[in-house]
Motif scaffolding. Sequence first.
Motif, PDB file in Angstrom:
ATOM      1  N   PHE A 164      -3.578  -0.865   4.909  1.00 49.47           N
ATOM      2  CA  PHE A 164      -2.399  -0.050   4.615  1.00 49.47           C
ATOM      3  C   PHE A 164      -2.367   1.205   5.478  1.00 49.47           C
ATOM      4  N   LYS A 165      -3.538   1.780   5.778  1.00 49.03           N
ATOM      5  CA  LYS A 165      -3.569   2.958   6.648  1.00 49.03           C
ATOM      6  C   LYS A 165      -3.021   2.629   8.033  1.00 49.03           C
ATOM      7  N   ILE A 166      -3.268   1.413   8.490  1.00 46.07           N
ATOM      8  CA  ILE A 166      -2.762   1.010   9.795  1.00 46.07           C
ATOM      9  C   ILE A 166      -1.251   0.786   9.751  1.00 46.07           C
ATOM     10  N   LYS A 167      -0.791   0.047   8.749  1.00 47.82           N
ATOM     11  CA  LYS A 167       0.622  -0.335   8.680  1.00 47.82           C
ATOM     12  C   LYS A 167       1.483   0.753   8.038  1.00 47.82           C
ATOM     13  N   ASN A 168       1.048   1.270   6.891  1.00 51.72           N
ATOM     14  CA  ASN A 168       1.713   2.388   6.224  1.00 51.72           C
ATOM     15  C   ASN A 168       3.223   2.169   6.087  1.00 51.72           C
ATOM     16  N   GLU A 169       3.593   0.974   5.609  1.00 53.05           N
ATOM     17  CA  GLU A 169       5.007   0.653   5.462  1.00 53.05           C
ATOM     18  C   GLU A 169       5.382   0.554   3.983  1.00 53.05           C
ATOM     19  N   LYS A 170       6.483   1.146   3.643  1.00 49.34           N
ATOM     20  CA  LYS A 170       6.961   1.128   2.271  1.00 49.34           C
ATOM     21  C   LYS A 170       7.192  -0.300   1.813  1.00 49.34           C
ATOM     22  N   GLY A 171       6.724  -0.610   0.610  1.00 50.06           N
ATOM     23  CA  GLY A 171       6.944  -1.936   0.042  1.00 50.06           C
ATOM     24  C   GLY A 171       5.749  -2.856   0.123  1.00 50.06           C
ATOM     25  N   ILE A 172       4.713  -2.497   0.901  1.00 51.14           N
ATOM     26  CA  ILE A 172       3.525  -3.349   0.986  1.00 51.14           C
ATOM     27  C   ILE A 172       2.779  -3.320  -0.343  1.00 51.14           C
ATOM     28  N   SER A 173       2.505  -4.496  -0.880  1.00 46.85           N
ATOM     29  CA  SER A 173       1.779  -4.639  -2.140  1.00 46.85           C
ATOM     30  C   SER A 173       0.388  -5.194  -1.853  1.00 46.85           C
ATOM     31  N   PRO A 175      -1.819  -6.837  -3.880  1.00 48.13           N
ATOM     32  CA  PRO A 175      -2.053  -8.211  -4.326  1.00 48.13           C
ATOM     33  C   PRO A 175      -1.100  -9.227  -3.717  1.00 48.13           C
ATOM     34  N   ASN A 176       0.102  -8.825  -3.387  1.00 44.31           N
ATOM     35  CA  ASN A 176       1.117  -9.782  -2.940  1.00 44.31           C
ATOM     36  C   ASN A 176       1.175  -9.974  -1.430  1.00 44.31           C
ATOM     37  N   HIS A 177       0.754  -8.961  -0.676  1.00 45.56           N
ATOM     38  CA  HIS A 177       0.940  -9.025   0.771  1.00 45.56           C
ATOM     39  C   HIS A 177      -0.349  -8.986   1.585  1.00 45.56           C
ATOM     40  N   ILE A 178      -1.428  -8.420   1.041  1.00 47.64           N
ATOM     41  CA  ILE A 178      -2.690  -8.313   1.785  1.00 47.64           C
ATOM     42  C   ILE A 178      -3.728  -9.228   1.143  1.00 47.64           C
ATOM     43  N   SER A 179      -4.263 -10.140   1.933  1.00 45.02           N
ATOM     44  CA  SER A 179      -5.306 -11.042   1.450  1.00 45.02           C
ATOM     45  C   SER A 179      -6.459 -11.073   2.447  1.00 45.02           C
ATOM     46  N   GLU A 180      -7.557 -11.685   2.053  1.00 43.62           N
ATOM     47  CA  GLU A 180      -8.754 -11.740   2.880  1.00 43.62           C
ATOM     48  C   GLU A 180      -9.214 -13.186   3.017  1.00 43.62           C
ATOM     49  N   LEU A 181      -9.536 -13.594   4.240  1.00 49.13           N
ATOM     50  CA  LEU A 181     -10.115 -14.904   4.435  1.00 49.13           C
ATOM     51  C   LEU A 181     -11.517 -14.912   3.826  1.00 49.13           C
ATOM     52  N   PRO A 182     -12.025 -16.067   3.404  1.00 48.91           N
ATOM     53  CA  PRO A 182     -13.368 -16.112   2.797  1.00 48.91           C
ATOM     54  C   PRO A 182     -14.414 -15.472   3.704  1.00 48.91           C
ATOM     55  N   PHE A 183     -15.309 -14.704   3.107  1.00 47.92           N
ATOM     56  CA  PHE A 183     -16.383 -14.072   3.861  1.00 47.92           C
ATOM     57  C   PHE A 183     -17.575 -13.837   2.948  1.00 47.92           C
ATOM     58  N   GLU A 184     -18.734 -13.591   3.553  1.00 47.41           N
ATOM     59  CA  GLU A 184     -19.958 -13.294   2.810  1.00 47.41           C
ATOM     60  C   GLU A 184     -20.328 -11.827   3.023  1.00 47.41           C
ATOM     61  N   LEU A 185     -20.956 -11.236   2.011  1.00 44.83           N
ATOM     62  CA  LEU A 185     -21.397  -9.845   2.146  1.00 44.83           C
ATOM     63  C   LEU A 185     -22.357  -9.680   3.319  1.00 44.83           C
ATOM     64  N   SER A 186     -23.170 -10.701   3.551  1.00 41.76           N
ATOM     65  CA  SER A 186     -24.155 -10.616   4.626  1.00 41.76           C
ATOM     66  C   SER A 186     -23.512 -10.635   6.011  1.00 41.76           C
ATOM     67  N   ASP A 187     -22.244 -11.056   6.086  1.00 47.35           N
ATOM     68  CA  ASP A 187     -21.569 -11.120   7.388  1.00 47.35           C
ATOM     69  C   ASP A 187     -21.338  -9.733   7.990  1.00 47.35           C
ATOM     70  N   ARG A 193      -5.448 -10.509   6.112  1.00 48.58           N
ATOM     71  CA  ARG A 193      -4.155 -11.110   6.454  1.00 48.58           C
ATOM     72  C   ARG A 193      -3.050 -10.338   5.761  1.00 48.58           C
ATOM     73  N   LEU A 194      -2.029 -10.002   6.508  1.00 53.16           N
ATOM     74  CA  LEU A 194      -0.864  -9.322   5.951  1.00 53.16           C
ATOM     75  C   LEU A 194       0.362 -10.209   6.132  1.00 53.16           C
ATOM     76  N   ASP A 195       0.976 -10.569   5.014  1.00 57.46           N
ATOM     77  CA  ASP A 195       2.233 -11.306   5.037  1.00 57.46           C
ATOM     78  C   ASP A 195       3.325 -10.383   4.514  1.00 57.46           C
ATOM     79  N   PHE A 196       4.158  -9.892   5.426  1.00 62.99           N
ATOM     80  CA  PHE A 196       5.145  -8.881   5.041  1.00 62.99           C
ATOM     81  C   PHE A 196       6.322  -8.920   6.002  1.00 62.99           C
ATOM     82  N   ASN A 197       7.514  -8.775   5.451  1.00 59.25           N
ATOM     83  CA  ASN A 197       8.741  -8.773   6.261  1.00 59.25           C
ATOM     84  C   ASN A 197       8.833 -10.001   7.169  1.00 59.25           C
ATOM     85  N   ASN A 198       8.498 -11.164   6.590  1.00 62.62           N
ATOM     86  CA  ASN A 198       8.595 -12.441   7.298  1.00 62.62           C
ATOM     87  C   ASN A 198       7.693 -12.510   8.521  1.00 62.62           C
TER      88      ASN A 198
END
Length: 222
Positions: A164-173, A175-187, A193-198
């Motif tokens: 959000f600090k990078i994008k800082n666009e009104k309306g970004i949610s 839970p609804n727009h920002i997700s994370e690909l599977p990863f391990e803590l040790s990685d 991933r951001l899905d927003f404004n098509n």
Amino acid sequence: MPLLPGLENVQTMPFYQTLNIKPHTQLHLWKIEESVEQLTKNLILKPESQQRLKNMKSVEHQKGFLSVRQILNHLELSDFDLSYDAHGKPHLSNGFFVSISHAHGFSGIAISNQNLGLDIEAIKSKVLQIAPRFMDVNLHLKGLSIAEQTEKATVVWGIKESVFKIKNEKGISYPNHISELPFELSDGRATARLDFNNQTEFFPVHFIKREDYIFVCTFESE
């Protein structure tokens, strides 16, 4: 411009650590153990920064603000080299990208040749109570110990904050727009991933743990 009170008998305060996140990107950390008065030592602030500090009611926020300026001093920069745009995004006079964060006992400045977002989070058990509100707990927390769940949920929250600090666009949610690909803590790395404004964008993420804190650096997609 007069120095802030407390310049007399100045002693060098301890700088915590500089971490090389990747080529051309460094994270500079300050462990906040001083009082407000101690953190004002050897600082010269712009008038607008002095007023901003004066308006802060929280001692914790004052310490975060001042320790960030102490990091700048450590880097042979100053408050005069730091400015903010209309959206509150920080900029450095030397042209490098910068992101700033502080939380309780730590403050940090990440400097890079790429646009980035930094977030610092204390690891606290209460994050698990709200985790279902901002992340896919089945994807990220299943099969982990409580300690691992707490740490990983903190990383995920930090990822969302830094994107959000990078994008800082009104309306970004979160839970609804920002997700994370599977990863391990040790990685120590992940992909957001951001899905927003098509549009779909991917962001490389680096994260580290120091003491009971998580430090997340997320980079703008190339």
